[in-house]
Design an enzyme around this catalytic site. Structure first.
Site, PDB file in Angstrom:
ATOM      1  N   CYS A  12       9.475  15.027  26.040  1.00 43.68           N
ATOM      2  CA  CYS A  12       9.113  15.515  27.361  1.00 43.68           C
ATOM      3  C   CYS A  12       7.861  14.836  27.881  1.00 43.68           C
ATOM      4  CB  CYS A  12       8.830  17.015  27.318  1.00 43.68           C
ATOM      5  SG  CYS A  12      10.172  17.971  26.636  1.00 43.68           S
ATOM      6  N   GLY A  38      11.641  11.876  29.983  1.00 42.29           N
ATOM      7  CA  GLY A  38      12.676  12.904  30.012  1.00 42.29           C
ATOM      8  C   GLY A  38      13.458  12.843  31.297  1.00 42.29           C
ATOM      9  N   ASN A 112       5.224  19.467  25.621  1.00 44.25           N
ATOM     10  CA  ASN A 112       5.760  18.235  25.048  1.00 44.25           C
ATOM     11  C   ASN A 112       5.520  18.305  23.544  1.00 44.25           C
ATOM     12  OD1 ASN A 112       4.648  14.782  24.929  1.00 44.25           O
ATOM     13  ND2 ASN A 112       6.629  15.624  24.407  1.00 44.25           N
ATOM     14  N   GLY A 113       6.601  18.245  22.789  1.00 40.19           N
ATOM     15  CA  GLY A 113       6.462  18.290  21.337  1.00 40.19           C
ATOM     16  C   GLY A 113       7.506  19.193  20.739  1.00 40.19           C
ATOM     17  N   TYR A 254       8.054   2.516  21.307  1.00 37.23           N
ATOM     18  CA  TYR A 254       9.157   2.692  22.256  1.00 37.23           C
ATOM     19  C   TYR A 254       8.887   3.658  23.408  1.00 37.23           C
ATOM     20  CZ  TYR A 254      13.621   4.441  24.078  1.00 37.23           C
ATOM     21  OH  TYR A 254      14.640   4.820  24.898  1.00 37.23           O
ATOM     22  N   CYS A 448       9.011   8.939  10.829  1.00 40.86           N
ATOM     23  CA  CYS A 448      10.375   8.446  11.062  1.00 40.86           C
ATOM     24  C   CYS A 448      10.639   7.158  10.287  1.00 40.86           C
ATOM     25  CB  CYS A 448      10.644   8.265  12.555  1.00 40.86           C
ATOM     26  SG  CYS A 448       9.430   7.253  13.414  1.00 40.86           S
TER      27      CYS A 448
HETATM   28  P1  AMP Z   1      21.380   2.708  18.435  1.00 37.97           P
HETATM   29  O1  AMP Z   1      22.570   2.121  19.084  1.00 37.97           O
HETATM   30  O2  AMP Z   1      21.615   4.156  18.092  1.00 37.97           O
HETATM   31  O3  AMP Z   1      20.921   1.918  17.234  1.00 37.97           O
HETATM   32  O4  AMP Z   1      20.198   2.718  19.496  1.00 37.97           O
HETATM   33  C1  AMP Z   1      19.202   1.734  19.501  1.00 37.97           C
HETATM   34  C2  AMP Z   1      18.534   1.688  20.836  1.00 37.97           C
HETATM   35  O5  AMP Z   1      18.034   2.972  21.184  1.00 37.97           O
HETATM   36  C3  AMP Z   1      17.359   0.717  20.854  1.00 37.97           C
HETATM   37  O6  AMP Z   1      17.558  -0.169  21.925  1.00 37.97           O
HETATM   38  C4  AMP Z   1      16.135   1.579  21.091  1.00 37.97           C
HETATM   39  O7  AMP Z   1      15.293   1.000  22.066  1.00 37.97           O
HETATM   40  C5  AMP Z   1      16.684   2.879  21.625  1.00 37.97           C
HETATM   41  N1  AMP Z   1      15.991   4.058  21.108  1.00 37.97           N
HETATM   42  C6  AMP Z   1      15.330   4.209  19.956  1.00 37.97           C
HETATM   43  N2  AMP Z   1      14.870   5.465  19.807  1.00 37.97           N
HETATM   44  C7  AMP Z   1      15.248   6.134  20.902  1.00 37.97           C
HETATM   45  C8  AMP Z   1      15.069   7.461  21.353  1.00 37.97           C
HETATM   46  N3  AMP Z   1      14.426   8.365  20.627  1.00 37.97           N
HETATM   47  N4  AMP Z   1      15.610   7.783  22.553  1.00 37.97           N
HETATM   48  C9  AMP Z   1      16.281   6.887  23.267  1.00 37.97           C
HETATM   49  N5  AMP Z   1      16.485   5.622  22.894  1.00 37.97           N
HETATM   50  C10 AMP Z   1      15.984   5.242  21.724  1.00 37.97           C
END
Ligand code: AMP
Length: 467
Positions: A12, A38, A112-113, A254, A448
């Site tokens: 969030c 979000g 947020n959290g 990210y 993580c």
């Molecule tokens: P995946 O296909 O599940 O491996 O998704 C990888 C992609 O998701 C990468 O391009 C990341 O930038 C993005 N990503 C990583 N963590 C998150 C997150 N918590 N929420 C949304 N996108 C994410």
């Protein structure tokens, strides 16, 4: 027993303002700047000195507020929230800020959290008469405040928060103040600034201040409670025992916007350095370095710089679809990658392509991307990831899936490379990541990646037992 209260999990953004005649409009703009945190629902609660006014809706900030809705949000104090949650909790009743009546007056809350003992507390509160209206962790805090016998609201809030564990950057709205609180470890960011006319603003990230012309004064300290009364001096309180700082490193990797500066480190500069470090650790003979837009762009620039190879936009992103990760169903997600990204044949054909992204979650995005790049005639495809393998779920507010779904939780690097069908795969090391974000000056949560969780939690069996 292992369990975890998944419905409360949400990423969030929060924004608050004190002492401004256009509090709702400025909060609306602030939420726009925090939209990346979000996209599921948005809400604003204002206070006119006596009553709270609220508007919450599903969807993007832009779609959630009409001029009429904003016009009804009267008062000089406001808090706002954008929410991003996992599937199954996509309901208006879980949208924030929450607004409730207590014996100490009306209270609004934006969170947020993620709380890690919310389910225990909720079970106890329900067994002693509380009636909950949402699935969200945040409501637990509201009930604890409502039951407190302390005199003033800051004391009630502090008393409630001393009973919860987890990550929280919280904004409370009362009749006369906005109260901003960061959890004792400072897992999620929260900063304070000032508009030229003197009004105080608080936000998850300072990018929200830039948009409205406010100065970013400072970040709240871990464990700090800042009481911002309209027309009063700010009061900074420290209601919790001191704890080691554990700012979420994934904000740099990210989540945060690259133009934000968090804990003195600009996110764009950190991402570029993540890329430089990645290239030093995993060099490749590159004909071209290509980012996965937008999340991989700054890191790819750093990779190209160190490899001495051209940086090119070999994948073009459509800005008219949301992040593929939001799609709740696997079948739609696969399709989503193609909807979102298109390869530029002239950039990629006949080249040794180094493709850079910030993280791999399930691996489905990267696999599609490798195929896309091969299909237009690349000679070889080398995947570089500007963070370590994501092996553990987050319990503090980032939306990561269960261990079962995290490809790196159950597969070796060779197996992942085979799944992606790339010629080589390189992830940044944990030490390299921490060095790049400037971690020597402070502590970070990197659970993580490392499985080292700084705050206790109770986990569902499906999350992986040994964690
Ligand atoms: P995946 O296909 O599940 O491996 O998704 C990888 C992609 O998701 C990468 O391009 C990341 O930038 C993005 N990503 C990583 N963590 C998150 C997150 N918590 N929420 C949304 N996108 C994410």
């Amino acid at each position: 027993m292992w369990y975890y209260n998944a419905p409360g999990r949400a990423m969030c953004g929060v924004f608050g303002i004190v002492g401004h005649p256009e509090a709702a409009n400025l909060t609306y703009l602030g939420l726009h700047a925090l939209q990346h945190r979000g996209q599921e629902s948005a809400g604003i609660v204002t206070c006119d000195g006596a009553r709270l006014h609220q508007h919450r809706a599903m969807g993007l900030v832009h779609d959630s507020f009409t001029p009429e809705a904003l016009g009804r949000l009267q008062g000089r104090l406001a808090i706002g929230h954008v929410r991003y949650s996992t599937a199954g909790t996509s309901e208006l009743r879980n949208a924030q800020p929450l607004a409730v009546a207590t014996s100490a007056g009306p209270v609004g809350v934006a969170h947020n959290g993620n709380l890690t003992n919310a389910q225990e507390l909720r079970a106890h509160l329900e067994s002693t008469g509380s009636i909950f209206q949402t699935d969200s962790d945040t409501e637990v805090i509201v009930h604890l405040i409502a039951r407190s016998t302390a005199q003033d609201l800051p004391d009630r809030i502090a008393g409630a928060l001393r009973q919860v564990r987890g990550a929280y950057s919280l904004l409370f709205l009362t009749k006369s103040a906005v109260i901003a609180v960061r959890d004792p470890h400072g897992v999620r960011p929260l900063c304070v600034g000032r508009l030229p006319d003197g009004a105080t603003v608080v936000a998850s990230e300072p990018t929200a201040f830039d948009l409205i012309g406010a100065d970013h004064e400072r970040d709240l300290a871990p464990g700090e409670m800042l009481v911002l009364g309209d027309g009063e001096e700010r009061r900074s309180l420290a209601p919790f025992p001191a704890a080691p700082e554990k700012l979420c490193v994934f904000e740099y990797v990210y989540f945060a916007r690259p133009d934000s500066t968090i804990a003195g480190r600009n996110v764009y500069a950190a991402r570029r350095e993540l890329g430089r470090q990645l290239a030093r650790e995993h060099p490749a003979r590159a004909g071209v370095v290509v980012p996965v837009p937008d999340s991989g762009v700054p890191a790819a620039m750093g990779v190209a710089e160190v490899l001495g190879a051209p940086f090119e936009l070999g994948l073009i992103r459509s800005h008219y679809v949301g992040r593929t990760f939001i799609e709740p169903q696997q079948s739609i997600r696969h399709f989503g990658v193609k909807l979102k990204l298109a390869p530029v044949r002239d950039v990629l054909a006949g080249k040794d392509v180094v493709v850079v992204d910030d993280s791999i979650v399930r691996g489905t995005t990267s696999r599609k991307i490798v195929k896309m790049i091969r299909d237009v005639g690349a000679s070889s495809v080398h995947v570089r990831i500007s963070s370590p393998p994501t092996r553990w779920p987050c319990f503090y507010g980032i939306d990561t899936p269960t261990r079962r779904e995290l490809i790196a939780a159950s597969h070796s690097l060779d197996e992942i490379a085979r799944y992606l069908t790339c010629d080589s795969l390189g992830y940044l090391s944990l030490e390299g990541m921490l060095k790049a974000v400037g971690a020597s000056a402070r502590g970070h949560c990197h659970a993580c990646f490392s499985g080292e969780y700084p705050i206790d939690f109770v986990m569902q069996a499906e999350e992986g037992g040994e964690g």
